[in-house]
Design an enzyme around this catalytic site. Structure first.
Site, PDB file in Angstrom:
ATOM      1  N   SER A 133       4.436   9.844   8.662  1.00  8.09           N
ATOM      2  CA  SER A 133       4.182  11.323   7.181  1.00  8.09           C
ATOM      3  C   SER A 133       5.054  12.788   7.438  1.00  8.09           C
ATOM      4  CB  SER A 133       3.581  12.111   7.397  1.00  8.09           C
ATOM      5  OG  SER A 133       2.503  11.019   5.824  1.00  8.09           O
ATOM      6  N   ARG A 174       1.921  14.902  15.090  1.00  8.01           N
ATOM      7  CA  ARG A 174       2.946  13.707  14.043  1.00  8.01           C
ATOM      8  C   ARG A 174       2.381  15.325  12.101  1.00  8.01           C
ATOM      9  NH1 ARG A 174      -1.857  10.749  14.390  1.00  8.01           N
ATOM     10  NH2 ARG A 174      -3.071  11.191  12.881  1.00  8.01           N
ATOM     11  N   GLN A 188       4.477   6.342   2.019  1.00 14.88           N
ATOM     12  CA  GLN A 188       4.008   5.763   3.072  1.00 14.88           C
ATOM     13  C   GLN A 188       3.553   4.611   2.815  1.00 14.88           C
ATOM     14  OE1 GLN A 188       3.843   6.914   6.942  1.00 14.88           O
ATOM     15  NE2 GLN A 188       5.026   7.532   5.854  1.00 14.88           N
ATOM     16  N   GLU A 196      -3.969  16.353   9.211  1.00  8.37           N
ATOM     17  CA  GLU A 196      -3.782  15.770   9.063  1.00  8.37           C
ATOM     18  C   GLU A 196      -2.268  16.612   8.400  1.00  8.37           C
ATOM     19  OE1 GLU A 196      -4.030  11.171  10.076  1.00  8.37           O
ATOM     20  OE2 GLU A 196      -5.516  11.568   7.781  1.00  8.37           O
ATOM     21  N   LEU A 231       1.264  -1.391   0.412  1.00 11.66           N
ATOM     22  CA  LEU A 231      -0.214   0.086   0.219  1.00 11.66           C
ATOM     23  C   LEU A 231       1.095   1.139  -0.447  1.00 11.66           C
ATOM     24  CD1 LEU A 231      -2.870   1.012   2.019  1.00 11.66           C
ATOM     25  CD2 LEU A 231      -1.458   1.916   2.504  1.00 11.66           C
ATOM     26  N   ASP A 251       0.120   8.687   1.937  1.00 14.47           N
ATOM     27  CA  ASP A 251       0.584  10.072   1.508  1.00 14.47           C
ATOM     28  C   ASP A 251       2.147  10.213   1.478  1.00 14.47           C
ATOM     29  OD1 ASP A 251      -1.322   9.913   3.863  1.00 14.47           O
ATOM     30  OD2 ASP A 251       0.355  10.904   5.128  1.00 14.47           O
TER      31      ASP A 251
HETATM   32  C1  FRU Z   1      -2.586  10.415   6.909  1.00 19.61           C
HETATM   33  C2  FRU Z   1      -1.495   9.910   8.244  1.00 19.61           C
HETATM   34  C3  FRU Z   1      -0.499  10.923   8.868  1.00 19.61           C
HETATM   35  C4  FRU Z   1       0.179  10.172   9.602  1.00 19.61           C
HETATM   36  C5  FRU Z   1       0.706   8.902   7.925  1.00 19.61           C
HETATM   37  C6  FRU Z   1       0.663   7.614   8.404  1.00 19.61           C
HETATM   38  O1  FRU Z   1      -2.177   9.675   5.388  1.00 19.61           O
HETATM   39  O2  FRU Z   1      -2.277   9.852   8.741  1.00 19.61           O
HETATM   40  O3  FRU Z   1      -1.572  12.111   9.611  1.00 19.61           O
HETATM   41  O4  FRU Z   1       1.366  10.542   9.600  1.00 19.61           O
HETATM   42  O5  FRU Z   1      -0.783   8.831   7.909  1.00 19.61           O
HETATM   43  O6  FRU Z   1       0.819   6.613   7.694  1.00 19.61           O
END
Ligand code: FRU
Length: 485
Positions: free
Chosen positions: A106, A165, A62, A224, A43, A46
């Protein structure tokens, strides 16, 4: 849908051999894209660490290697020199130390002289699964890989919830210091941004305060992936508010919005001019971030994740999902963002098809729209039924996109029909399709609509209102889908 245990989702990758079979299996999928960055296996979500450094654009995504599941997240690294031809570089950041034992989450990047510095969230969890997010940094080495600093720059604040984050770092010339924007949640569950400051990039970070955004004190439960950029002298704040429904967005509780205004670093206040706007009106666009240093004060480059948290996609059956959007050029016009596909994407065009009965799997379609109401149905069955149906109502200037007619339906509880309102009459569409995605740019970037779409073998026709002028080019591949881990 496959059920995953926590141990399966959070398994650490010991060797590339563990996912080679998965790569071999998914690469033959009819839904693998050819000019979008997509997960090598598993998968992608971000975009992370997007920056231009010494003539090379770096981007990470990610990445969960094991399958279509949000589990242990890595940063997977890709590069390009033209934002069109992308190369797989392998793992950028791996969750391999105490601070990020349950995921390298992220973050962003900044190019400073000889250094490209990445900022990310170390997602630490203890044995009881209690989360502590750390803000960490890494520097690109001569081996073209990010190398982590041994210690985090700072830990979380205990006057906010565990949701802290996605560091976005910016340099402020006036203040002669760097700022980090962190997506966060208050203890009473309101979305917000925390700001840190330092005169040096890799040390001396101090908490400066919570960002104030007048009128947006209660707007979603978590913001986010905050991103701030200056375009043509205006500040643009982009973020992804979640845990809330917003008008015209069906039952989704995840959104990507922007505001244009002025960032005041003395009072840590962002003054929006007007309200918020949707960054994209489609079903699948989230966590977008831009690149710094694009060399033009009137433009930024933005990439989003084609996908949404909590949503599910048909390729889960094949153990992969998600992709990056095309890079977009952002400009400001009349108080709104204008988004256009990256310049040069035309170089992927094959020979223009003078007439066509069958849509290719990867194409660009340019439509000159006649006056009045208008219909364009893509990926219909041969008899013109089904497909992704676009209807434009000229009296309200609203385009409605409806994907209920597709053979493969998904996220049906969230939304299948959405509106893309316009301010100008619809005159022009530029549509990019790539095996399992469609990106629509209306009126030279006045509004965009991004969606995953999974046409089956019998969905390759189209119908269009009379009077429209269509130009169609198949697009050549520009992403090396190689197994580099
Ligand atoms: C957004 C998120 C971010 C986090 C990441 C984890 O999609 O939730 O806030 O850092 O994905 O994969």
């Amino acid at each position: 849908m496959r059920e995953w245990t926590r141990d399966e989702r959070y398994r650490v990758l010991q060797s590339p051999d563990e996912i080679r079979d998965l790569y071999d299996r998914i690469r033959t999928s009819r839904y693998r894209q050819t000019y979008h960055v997509q997960p090598v296996t598993g998968l992608s979500s971000d975009p992370n660490g997007f920056a231009l450094h010494k003539g090379v654009w770096h981007l990470c995504y990610q990445w969960c290697p094991w399958g279509a599941v949000h589990g242990l997240k890595y940063w997977y690294h890709v590069t390009t020199t033209d934002l069109i031809h992308w190369k797989n570089e392998g793992i950028g950041l791996a969750p391999d130390c105490f601070w990020d034992n349950r995921g390298t989450h992220s973050g962003s990047a900044i190019s400073e002289g000889d250094d490209l510095v990445f900022f990310y969230t170390g997602n630490h969890r203890d044995d009881d699964w209690v989360r502590t997010p750390y803000t960490c940094a890494a520097v690109l080495g001569d081996d073209n890989r990010p190398h982590k600093l041994p210690e985090p720059l700072f830990g979380p604040r205990d006057d906010h919830s565990e949701h802290q984050r996605d560091p976005k770092v910016v340099w402020n010339e006036e203040k002669q210091r760097y700022y980090i924007f962190i997506g966060a949640q208050t203890l009473d569950l309101r979305g917000c941004v925390l700001i840190y400051e330092s005169e040096k990039l890799l040390e001396g970070w101090k908490f400066a305060g919570e960002l104030k955004v007048p009128g947006f004190e209660k707007f979603g439960g978590m913001w986010e992936c905050p991103y701030i950029v200056n375009i043509s002298g205006k500040d643009v704040l982009i973020f992804s508010p979640q845990y809330t429904k917003l008008p015209g967005r069906g039952n989704s509780t995840n959104h990507n919005v922007y505001m244009i205004g002025k960032m005041d670093y003395d009072t840590l206040t962002f003054y929006p001019e007007g309200g918020y706007h949707y960054l994209d009106f489609g079903f699948d666009f989230y966590a977008a971030q831009g690149a710094a240093n694009v060399g033009d004060p009137d433009k930024a480059i933005l990439i989003g994740w084609i996908g949404l948290p909590d949503n599910h996609y048909p390729t889960e059956e094949e153990d992969w999902e998600g992709s990056m959007s095309l890079p977009r050029e952002l400009r400001i016009k009349d108080g709104k963002l204008i988004q256009t596909p990256v310049t040069g994407i035309e170089t992927l065009r094959g020979e223009e098809l003078p007439s066509f009965d069958r849509l290719p799997a990867a194409f660009e379609l340019e439509v000159t729209v006649p006056e009045g109401d208008f219909d364009l149905n893509l990926f219909t069955r041969e008899d013109g039924e089904g497909g992704l149906r676009l209807h434009y109502d000229a009296s309200s200037k609203v385009c409605t996109l409806d994907r209920t007619g597709m053979d493969l339906r998904f996220n049906t509880q969230v939304f299948e029909v959405l509106d893309m309102p316009l301010e100008q009459d619809l005159r022009k569409l530029r549509i990019f399709a790539d095996h399992s995605s469609v990106e629509i740019f209306a009126n030279d970037g006045e509004a965009t609509f991004t969606t995953h779409l999974y046409p089956t073998e019998r969905e390759f026709s189209y119908t269009v209102s009379e009077g429209a002028h269509l130009r169609l080019w198949p697009l050549n591949a520009s992403v090396t889908d190689e197994f580099v881990v």
